[in-house]
Scaffold this active site. Structure first.
Site, mmCIF file in Angstrom:
data_model
loop_
_atom_site.group_PDB
_atom_site.id
_atom_site.type_symbol
_atom_site.label_atom_id
_atom_site.label_comp_id
_atom_site.label_asym_id
_atom_site.label_seq_id
_atom_site.Cartn_x
_atom_site.Cartn_y
_atom_site.Cartn_z
ATOM 1 N N TYR A 19 -31.285 8.773 -15.178
ATOM 2 C CA TYR A 19 -30.127 7.871 -15.155
ATOM 3 C C TYR A 19 -30.473 6.567 -15.869
ATOM 4 C CZ TYR A 19 -26.797 4.451 -13.390
ATOM 5 O OH TYR A 19 -25.870 3.440 -13.286
ATOM 6 N N SER A 34 -27.280 -0.805 -16.369
ATOM 7 C CA SER A 34 -27.713 -0.773 -14.970
ATOM 8 C C SER A 34 -29.034 -1.513 -14.790
ATOM 9 C CB SER A 34 -27.887 0.681 -14.519
ATOM 10 O OG SER A 34 -28.549 0.758 -13.274
#
Length: 350
Positions: A167, A142
């Site tokens: 995350y 990501s």
């Protein structure tokens, strides 16, 4: 090739599988179908792939009624025993791991979900790749890993040691774990840092979905950092194009890699990291304006400070992807937003 695609009921996984099935590859899709967001959308994606919703049972392989080269199994990545049985029975050539607990803000309230799925689950995949001779593991990272980095465009040649959400930390951890397995066991691994993916069948927790829904319902939209945000919005078909090109070309060790000046995105091991983005950051207020134009309605805007875990700007350096695969994003933000809104109106019968 026989390919395992995890996260098939997810946004990116669904679109990827719909491209792969047009080739001669045999695809098995895996998903746990969790309730992080509206499962109606997840089941809708699976239905479009030819799976009868009523026939989905845990750990039961079912064939698509629409595509002869596509099957689905409902499994949890942390279910080591049944995941290993699947690898043993199916003899995969490649794995594309897109299954993960998504979302930056959700990681502030439910951190354990990220450890379970993104780290423990990813370890299960790595171990199976190790023991069942997988020729290439492509996995989702990501743009969130860039964290506090301010130098732009974000480059895979820069260190990413200051994440601002769990995350992001879990995705950075995936990259480190993959390198370890590439180094120790010679497994070719490629990590893909996605930049703000959007398009039809998109996630309800993403800005385009949230803004479209609120505007149509005459509700205010929350715009963070008082609108001073930029995102490298990347249309789903451009993301899929990049995934397929990368997955078709497993990395080899970089023989010019210098341990005295280590370049983070490669190694002497068969390991590589790429950014996949549009490389054209868009001001958030401009993004909102385009949505308003396509909907024919003005937004009620609620300006707020930046949220914990968020970064003010993202901008992808995709030089490696261009040089290695002639990667060229095709879809403009205006066209992409129109395509999403057309899908949204159709899906919700508006």
């Amino acid at each position: 090739m026989k390919i395992l695609v995890t996260g098939i009921a997810g946004f990116i996984g669904y679109h990827l599988v719909n491209s792969l099935i047009k080739r001669d590859d045999e695809i098995i899709g895996l998903d746990i179908i969790n309730d992080y967001y509206d499962v109606t959308i997840k089941y809708g994606r699976l239905k479009n792939c030819g799976f009868a919703i009523s026939g989905i049972e845990y750990n039961k392989l079912i064939k698509s009624s629409k595509y002869p080269n596509l099957s689905f199994i409902k499994l949890n990545l942390e279910d080591k025993k049944n995941i290993e049985n699947l690898f043993k029975q199916e003899n995969f050539d490649q794995v594309i791991n897109l299954a993960a607990q998504a979302g930056v803000r959700y990681s502030l309230v439910n951190p354990q979900a990220y450890i379970d799925s993104n780290i423990t689950g990813f370890l299960t995949i790595l171990e199976c790749c190790r023991h069942y001779s997988i020729k290439h593991l492509t996995y989702a990272s990501s743009s969130s890993v860039y964290g506090l980095n301010e130098k732009q465009p974000f480059s895979t040649k820069d260190n990413v040691d200051h994440p601002v959400s769990l995350y992001a930390s879990s995705k950075k951890c995936n990259e480190l774990m993959a390198h370890t397995y590439s180094h120790l066991f010679g497994i070719p691994t490629t990590g893909l840092r996605f930049f703000t993916v959007y398009g039809p069948w998109g996630r309800p927790d993403m800005a385009l979905f949230i803004f479209t829904k609120a505007i149509l319902e005459n509700k205010p939209i929350d715009v963070y950092n008082y609108g001073k945000m930029q995102r490298d919005f990347t249309y789903i078909s451009d993301i899929v194009q990049g995934i397929i090109k990368v997955n078709d070309n497993p990395p080899e060790g970089n023989q010019n890699w210098n341990p005295n000046n280590p370049e983070p995105s490669s190694s002497t091991a068969p390991y590589k990291i790429y950014n996949i983005g549009n490389s054209k950051p868009v001001e958030l207020m401009s993004f909102v304006k385009t949505i308003e134009e396509e909907l024919g309605k003005k937004a009620i805007i609620n300006l707020l400070p930046i949220q914990p875990g968020d970064v003010p700007s993202t901008y992808a350096d995709v030089t490696d992807l261009i040089e290695n695969f002639n990667y060229k994003p095709q879809v403009s933000v205006k066209e992409g937003i129109k395509n999403f809104i057309d899908w949204y109106r159709n899906f919700y019968s508006i």
